[in-house]
Design a protein around this motif. Sequence first.
Motif, mmCIF file in Angstrom:
data_model
loop_
_atom_site.group_PDB
_atom_site.id
_atom_site.type_symbol
_atom_site.label_atom_id
_atom_site.label_comp_id
_atom_site.label_asym_id
_atom_site.label_seq_id
_atom_site.Cartn_x
_atom_site.Cartn_y
_atom_site.Cartn_z
ATOM 1 N N THR A 205 0.837 -1.202 0.000
ATOM 2 C CA THR A 205 0.000 0.000 0.000
ATOM 3 C C THR A 205 0.871 1.251 0.000
ATOM 4 O OG1 THR A 205 -1.828 -1.099 1.151
ATOM 5 C CG2 THR A 205 -1.761 1.302 1.277
ATOM 6 N N ARG A 206 1.946 1.236 0.763
ATOM 7 C CA ARG A 206 2.869 2.373 0.806
ATOM 8 C C ARG A 206 3.473 2.628 -0.578
ATOM 9 N NH1 ARG A 206 8.129 2.469 1.159
ATOM 10 N NH2 ARG A 206 8.232 0.240 1.700
ATOM 11 N N LEU A 207 3.853 1.564 -1.291
ATOM 12 C CA LEU A 207 4.404 1.715 -2.634
ATOM 13 C C LEU A 207 3.371 2.308 -3.592
ATOM 14 C CD1 LEU A 207 6.394 -1.633 -3.104
ATOM 15 C CD2 LEU A 207 7.208 0.556 -2.225
ATOM 16 N N ALA A 237 -2.233 -6.227 -8.067
ATOM 17 C CA ALA A 237 -1.276 -6.623 -9.097
ATOM 18 C C ALA A 237 0.131 -6.739 -8.523
ATOM 19 C CB ALA A 237 -1.299 -5.606 -10.235
ATOM 20 N N ALA A 238 0.495 -5.803 -7.655
ATOM 21 C CA ALA A 238 1.819 -5.837 -7.035
ATOM 22 C C ALA A 238 1.953 -7.039 -6.108
ATOM 23 C CB ALA A 238 2.067 -4.539 -6.267
ATOM 24 N N LYS A 261 12.036 -3.370 -3.187
ATOM 25 C CA LYS A 261 12.688 -2.305 -3.955
ATOM 26 C C LYS A 261 12.391 -2.466 -5.439
ATOM 27 C CE LYS A 261 15.285 1.340 -3.587
ATOM 28 N NZ LYS A 261 14.844 2.498 -2.777
ATOM 29 N N GLU A 262 12.443 -3.685 -5.938
ATOM 30 C CA GLU A 262 12.125 -3.928 -7.347
ATOM 31 C C GLU A 262 10.643 -3.687 -7.623
ATOM 32 O OE1 GLU A 262 13.537 -7.692 -8.833
ATOM 33 O OE2 GLU A 262 15.392 -6.681 -9.422
ATOM 34 N N LEU A 263 9.815 -4.038 -6.651
ATOM 35 C CA LEU A 263 8.382 -3.814 -6.804
ATOM 36 C C LEU A 263 8.071 -2.318 -6.821
ATOM 37 C CD1 LEU A 263 6.040 -5.757 -7.156
ATOM 38 C CD2 LEU A 263 5.575 -5.560 -4.706
ATOM 39 N N ALA A 326 8.337 -16.801 -12.798
ATOM 40 C CA ALA A 326 7.967 -15.382 -12.788
ATOM 41 C C ALA A 326 9.136 -14.575 -12.257
ATOM 42 C CB ALA A 326 6.741 -15.178 -11.904
ATOM 43 N N ARG A 327 9.232 -13.343 -12.722
ATOM 44 C CA ARG A 327 10.288 -12.487 -12.203
ATOM 45 C C ARG A 327 9.804 -11.035 -12.214
ATOM 46 N NH1 ARG A 327 12.758 -9.787 -16.362
ATOM 47 N NH2 ARG A 327 12.318 -10.573 -18.451
#
Length: 329
Positions: A205-207, A237-238, A261-263, A326-327
């Motif tokens: 949620t923060r992202l 989705a995230a 971080k990648e997300l 998945a990546r």
Amino acid sequence: MIAAGRSRRRFRWARGISMEQQSAQEEWEAVEDIQSVLLGRSAGPVPLISFNEALQFFQTTDLSECRKKIQATVRRQGLTALLHFLFGPPRLQQQLQGERDLALAIAQCGLDNNQAVHMRILQTIYKKLTCSRLGCPRYGAHWEELGFQGADPGTDLRGTGMLGLMQMLYFVMDSQMLPLALEIFRLSQHKTQNFPFCIMSVNITRLVLQALREECLSRECNRRQQVIAVLNDLYAAAFLQLYRVWKSQHKTIADSGFLLKELEFSTKKNPKQLLKSLETYVSRSLVSTADGIQQASSLSISSGRAGEEINFMGICDLQVELEGEARLV
């Protein structure tokens, strides 16, 4: 009814809670009992609340103090501001700014024991994740089992406020999202791949909030003429992306910082790709469900002729299919 409340409070519901939390628990139950008397209803189980009902509450509640704290967009200066103006994403259309500000105001709103809707949101999340019909105490170790850091979920909502709980509520109350939410929750309980589900949810949620404030979602919001629905879809989705990577690549809690971080990069730079991935997942899930119903119907007819009994799978037994390796992008 009030006597029943006193009886409840004689029993120390949960381990590991402080005297202050116990006192707050008793005050909350007392308010609940009095409300039940005034409204002429029995003190029974707290009913589930839908996302739309909870959202309507915030739409009609005075959030003026919360609105004073919001910063709708990231402040940029000098060359950064010029480059953003020239080459950055479009600005959110004016008719959508009120909905954006509502979402940001909810994120500034803390969990309030005296608000019945807040408590129903909390109880609904607990019941749906645990597949339980029974409620739970306001404080206690059961919240740690769901993936909060301690006995009080309210202390883990810094930076997201009630929006953190609202997005969890959306995840468990949307019929298309619930199987995914339960599958992710199961993975969070894994012997070696475990992670704190609710803390991870709050971080996502923060992202999403960061992406909104940096205007990375403006194009999608303008296209759909919605803000909160876009935030919810990007959140799901995230979480789906995190789940696929975590499970298929056998990640552990030690990898969480790097994956988040990648997300974060994906939610800001490739939100459209994440949303498309969710859309594909939902479409395939609907097809799988339809095929399952058709097969179950055929089995029911065949077994009916043979006099056999069919045992159908419950919602808590649904599985999410992975699309190979998945990546994160």
